[in-house]
Motif scaffolding. Sequence first.
Motif, PDB file in Angstrom:
ATOM      1  N   GLN A   1     -39.649 -81.287   4.809  1.00 59.87           N
ATOM      2  CA  GLN A   1     -39.623 -81.833   3.458  1.00 59.87           C
ATOM      3  C   GLN A   1     -40.436 -80.973   2.497  1.00 59.87           C
ATOM      4  N   HIS A   2     -40.235 -81.236   1.206  1.00 59.87           N
ATOM      5  CA  HIS A   2     -40.984 -80.549   0.158  1.00 59.87           C
ATOM      6  C   HIS A   2     -41.137 -81.522  -1.007  1.00 59.87           C
ATOM      7  N   THR A   3     -42.349 -81.583  -1.588  1.00 55.93           N
ATOM      8  CA  THR A   3     -42.608 -82.455  -2.736  1.00 55.93           C
ATOM      9  C   THR A   3     -42.944 -81.596  -3.945  1.00 55.93           C
ATOM     10  N   GLU A   4     -42.221 -81.812  -5.043  1.00 52.70           N
ATOM     11  CA  GLU A   4     -42.469 -81.057  -6.268  1.00 52.70           C
ATOM     12  C   GLU A   4     -43.794 -81.507  -6.886  1.00 52.70           C
ATOM     13  N   LYS A   5     -44.648 -80.550  -7.196  1.00 52.56           N
ATOM     14  CA  LYS A   5     -45.985 -80.869  -7.713  1.00 52.56           C
ATOM     15  C   LYS A   5     -45.940 -81.549  -9.071  1.00 52.56           C
ATOM     16  N   VAL A   6     -45.045 -81.094  -9.943  1.00 56.60           N
ATOM     17  CA  VAL A   6     -45.022 -81.606 -11.311  1.00 56.60           C
ATOM     18  C   VAL A   6     -44.377 -82.984 -11.383  1.00 56.60           C
ATOM     19  N   THR A   7     -43.187 -83.135 -10.792  1.00 55.36           N
ATOM     20  CA  THR A   7     -42.429 -84.384 -10.943  1.00 55.36           C
ATOM     21  C   THR A   7     -42.669 -85.382  -9.808  1.00 55.36           C
ATOM     22  N   GLY A   8     -43.027 -84.885  -8.615  1.00 52.00           N
ATOM     23  CA  GLY A   8     -43.169 -85.777  -7.466  1.00 52.00           C
ATOM     24  C   GLY A   8     -41.878 -85.999  -6.706  1.00 52.00           C
ATOM     25  N   ALA A   9     -40.756 -85.411  -7.170  1.00 57.43           N
ATOM     26  CA  ALA A   9     -39.483 -85.532  -6.452  1.00 57.43           C
ATOM     27  C   ALA A   9     -39.626 -84.922  -5.064  1.00 57.43           C
TER      28      ALA A   9
END
Length: 650
Positions: A593-601
């Motif tokens: 998995q990967h979590t976008e730092k800015v949006t949290g998606a």
Amino acid sequence: MQLDEEGTAEGAPQTAAAEDGVVRALSLANALLNRPGGLTREQIFDKIELYRARRDERDRLVGSQRQRADDALEKLFGHDKEHLRSCGIKLLEPTAEDDYRYRISRTQYGLPDLSLTSQERSALYRAQLQFARNTIAGLQHAVWAIDPEYDDAAGSPAAPRVVQSSIGSDTEVAHLLDISRIGLRAAITFRYTGRGRRQAETRRVVPLGMGVRGHWYLLAHDLDRDAQRTFRLDRVSGTISTLPAASLSEPESVTLKQITRGGRYAALDVAAEVDRNVAGFTEHDAVEGALRVHQDEAPGTLPKLTRGTSRRRRDDASTKTERVINMIALLLTRGGIRPSELLEKYSLTPDQLLRDLLSISLVTTDQYPDTLDVTPFPPLNDEQFITEYLTADQPIELRASGGAMDRPVSLTKPGAMSLLIALKSLIELCPPGDEHIAAAAESLQRKVMAIVPEPIAHAAESMSLAPQAAHRAVLRAAQQASSAGHAVELAYTDISGRSSTRVVEPVQVVHDGPHTYMRAWCRRAQGERFFRLDRIADLKPLPHDPQGERSAALSLSDSSGPQVPVTADSVSVVLRFSPSAAGQAFLYHPVKQHTEKVTGARTILTSFVTKEAVIGTCLRAGGDVEVIRPVELREEVAERALELLGQQQK
């Protein structure tokens, strides 16, 4: 104090240490409990090493530097006293009448005896069994604190066909506890990502009640919109904090007073409001949302996906102090507690357990009778602690010269909330024939509410754990069949959209995260199966068709819960969960998995049993879940959405 020279293997670096704030607070409690006459502030600073070192450093300074150091020391001392008081310890401030001595009364220390009846004790252990497969934080300790003489290692009373529950993700329950600590009808603020939003926004609200319908929901008055709103707790991000009174406008302050005094929302039906909001999102809305996110081209590149690990939010000093002081009581009372048992009872990670044990070992004033000795002493290296100490799982013993801290002082706030959730679940999800257990759970609930912090009691009282209205008839029929021991005929549609009719023998109801399942012996498949209640189109009781030996054996066996089978038709996919749905990603068993730092998606790699299962999931998610790879499957989701919208318009 234990100074361990052999606690870490030669060459292994020290990576773990005790936590000073916890050590200071516990040493303060231990010293005062062992001295009924109390101690003055200077005596405390003289006897407790972590205070003494700061005081001596202060005494070497002069002028304004000394004053600043003294103010810092006093502030530290004040925090430690408040941490103890937050645990329910009555630490008395000194007065001239008692020679300015701080005191903790031994007679007022610890939980009161709740004088449990045999029926209440049965309800307590049924609550524990209900969450045996997915224990919610602190429940195991709370059961022991309520009834210290009960030995769960010997096994609890048998409760065949007990409901198995796992209500909410770690994130949801953490937010639930944060709100409960602050209290209902108090102004709070948090970051929230609503459905379809790309980024979180700040919300300022007054909580009115909470309920679970698959997910946890907060019912609140929105101060900026001056209206009632419902928030899904897995869409809350960051810290939930109290709004300062000075930040409220005059109209907002008036509104808050009206809500606090019960003049507004006095007749609010939390269960009905949560039901209404959950039912508000239609199938047409969902398909439109799925089309919106799938009709554009897929991203050309993927983010770097890594194997994720579950991350627990770090506890604050007050929570750690409360947990460790109760852990001391358990170790002193029972003795010989294995590390694995402590990990389970307190829902800890290995690194936090190591730091808790090190903190306990430093509780001292270097004088009899204040020392605590942990045996075997843990290594000071995290890796060594896991590979050697936890692998050996040798029972831990705690020796105390004074034995003053041998009573549970509280349920811990997570434990209190967990127990109240479990009892409320017993009451609201009571199967036929268990009405006596529900009545005992209500009686025990009243006793527990009387000894927990008032905000937590109020929050628990406001909660609604009833199943979704559309599922209640099916749930009741499944419970009745399980209790009566007869089969049922199901009309069922699986995740891939395949419909079938089959005869099954229900043995349990399982609440697993946002879904409720009927665990049963399936005669067609000749094996254990889990049927989601929202996919059961019809359930026909077969009262004259008794269950067989295989379902009877199944009802007494443990289960790992609903699993995603891997077959020749399984499909590997990369999915992107929108910021508002990122908290749901764990339900799909991500491999990477990967979590976008800015949006949290969140983007995950996972697999589904069939291609149709992927398409159906995306169409129902309303744009919160989109296929990124394979591209062909993404295009197929868009085509199916267009087709369904065309059919709905006819």
